[in-house]
Design a protein around this motif. Structure first.
Motif, PDB file in Angstrom:
ATOM      1  N   VAL A 137      -1.384   1.138 -10.166  1.00  0.00           N
ATOM      2  CA  VAL A 137      -1.905   1.081  -8.798  1.00  0.00           C
ATOM      3  C   VAL A 137      -2.879  -0.085  -8.654  1.00  0.00           C
ATOM      4  CG1 VAL A 137      -3.328   2.286  -7.091  1.00  0.00           C
ATOM      5  CG2 VAL A 137      -1.536   3.520  -8.320  1.00  0.00           C
ATOM      6  N   LEU A 138      -3.700  -0.319  -9.661  1.00  0.00           N
ATOM      7  CA  LEU A 138      -4.633  -1.445  -9.605  1.00  0.00           C
ATOM      8  C   LEU A 138      -3.886  -2.769  -9.493  1.00  0.00           C
ATOM      9  CD1 LEU A 138      -7.514  -2.548  -9.766  1.00  0.00           C
ATOM     10  CD2 LEU A 138      -7.302  -2.533 -12.263  1.00  0.00           C
ATOM     11  N   LEU A 139      -2.801  -2.924 -10.250  1.00  0.00           N
ATOM     12  CA  LEU A 139      -2.012  -4.151 -10.190  1.00  0.00           C
ATOM     13  C   LEU A 139      -1.355  -4.323  -8.818  1.00  0.00           C
ATOM     14  CD1 LEU A 139      -0.309  -4.142 -13.727  1.00  0.00           C
ATOM     15  CD2 LEU A 139      -2.171  -5.615 -12.928  1.00  0.00           C
ATOM     16  N   ILE A 140      -0.859  -3.218  -8.253  1.00  0.00           N
ATOM     17  CA  ILE A 140      -0.249  -3.292  -6.928  1.00  0.00           C
ATOM     18  C   ILE A 140      -1.294  -3.647  -5.872  1.00  0.00           C
ATOM     19  CG2 ILE A 140       0.934  -1.978  -5.121  1.00  0.00           C
ATOM     20  CD1 ILE A 140       2.261  -0.348  -7.368  1.00  0.00           C
ATOM     21  N   LEU A 147       0.835  -1.206   0.000  1.00  0.00           N
ATOM     22  CA  LEU A 147       0.000   0.000   0.000  1.00  0.00           C
ATOM     23  C   LEU A 147       0.872   1.259   0.000  1.00  0.00           C
ATOM     24  CD1 LEU A 147      -2.834  -1.022   2.502  1.00  0.00           C
ATOM     25  CD2 LEU A 147      -2.920  -0.980  -0.003  1.00  0.00           C
ATOM     26  N   THR A 148       1.998   1.199   0.704  1.00  0.00           N
ATOM     27  CA  THR A 148       2.942   2.320   0.684  1.00  0.00           C
ATOM     28  C   THR A 148       3.503   2.528  -0.715  1.00  0.00           C
ATOM     29  OG1 THR A 148       3.568   1.937   2.986  1.00  0.00           O
ATOM     30  CG2 THR A 148       5.091   3.227   1.649  1.00  0.00           C
ATOM     31  N   LEU A 149       3.816   1.425  -1.403  1.00  0.00           N
ATOM     32  CA  LEU A 149       4.313   1.512  -2.775  1.00  0.00           C
ATOM     33  C   LEU A 149       3.269   2.146  -3.685  1.00  0.00           C
ATOM     34  CD1 LEU A 149       6.505   0.770  -4.881  1.00  0.00           C
ATOM     35  CD2 LEU A 149       5.343  -1.428  -5.142  1.00  0.00           C
ATOM     36  N   ALA A 150       2.005   1.736  -3.537  1.00  0.00           N
ATOM     37  CA  ALA A 150       0.934   2.337  -4.329  1.00  0.00           C
ATOM     38  C   ALA A 150       0.811   3.821  -4.040  1.00  0.00           C
ATOM     39  CB  ALA A 150      -0.391   1.628  -4.038  1.00  0.00           C
ATOM     40  N   GLY A 151       0.947   4.202  -2.759  1.00  0.00           N
ATOM     41  CA  GLY A 151       0.895   5.618  -2.395  1.00  0.00           C
ATOM     42  C   GLY A 151       2.014   6.411  -3.029  1.00  0.00           C
TER      43      GLY A 151
END
Length: 218
Positions: A165-168, A112-116
């Protein structure tokens, strides 16, 4: 006033690249320290595979972020704002978290941090593109084919962002459903590594389009 602005524009590339290089070097140091401190990385098994995939993602994120910002300062000229000087530090915080929290127990929050980081980085880049597109010094990058709004508009910036982001988030969902010590987690992190590869290829495309449009791409 004009002389001050001209000096600020001339110094912008050096300031941003120097600042970012310091932040990136610290992130790499944190990543290396995490690799040395987390003994499970050297013990084999699913946990080690998951951990090394996280290391690969963290390293790719550092490299991609460096290339993105280098591409900005190479292609465009603008008067730096306070926000432009602060953004590298905020992105650095994201990277510090990714480099330090390699424990699989935090994997969902790590993803979630990576997506952020993806969301914040894309929004700040869009803000810079909006600014530089109004300056006559950058006209060549927004004329002709490059002036196509799809290049710097919604499709080129927010379209890939939504997909990445959807893939993450799908990867985070796999981890949440199967657990951090599972083949589902491995599959999710492999998918996330591929997302970073796609991001790198996207940056490479725009880099080559801007700098090697009339020559053979490398």
């Amino acid at each position: 006033m004009e002389e001050t602005r001209a000096r600020a524009k001339a110094l912008t590339p050096t300031l941003i690249v120097t600042l970012l290089s310091i932040v990136q070097a610290l992130c790499l140091e944190v990543l290396w320290s995490s690799v040395r401190e987390h003994t499970f990385l050297w013990e084999g098994g699913i946990a080690a595979v998951v951990g090394w995939l996280q290391v690969a993602i963290s390293f790719q994120g550092i490299v991609v972020l460096w290339i993105v910002y280098l591409g900005l300062v190479v292609r465009f000229v603008w008067t730096p704002r306070i926000l432009d000087m602060v953004v590298p530090f905020i992105l650095g915080i994201f990277e510090f978290v990714l480099a330090s929290l390699l424990d699989p127990g935090w994997l969902v929050y790590w993803l979630l941090t990576l997506a952020g980081m993806f969301v914040f980085g894309t929004l700040t880049n869009a803000n810079i593109f909006k600014l530089v597109s109004t300056l006559p010094e950058n006209r060549e990058h927004f004329d002709g084919a490059a002036a196509n709004p799809r290049l710097y508009g919604f499709v080129s910036l927010y379209g890939p962002l939504a997909v990445f982001v959807l893939l993450i988030l799908c990867s985070a969902g796999l981890v949440a459903a199967r657990g951090p010590h599972s083949y589902g987690a491995v599959a999710g992190l492999v998918l996330t590594n591929l997302v970073l590869v796609l991001q790198f290829l996207q940056v490479r495309f725009y880099w080559n389009r801007a700098l090697f449009h009339d020559t053979t791409q490398t």
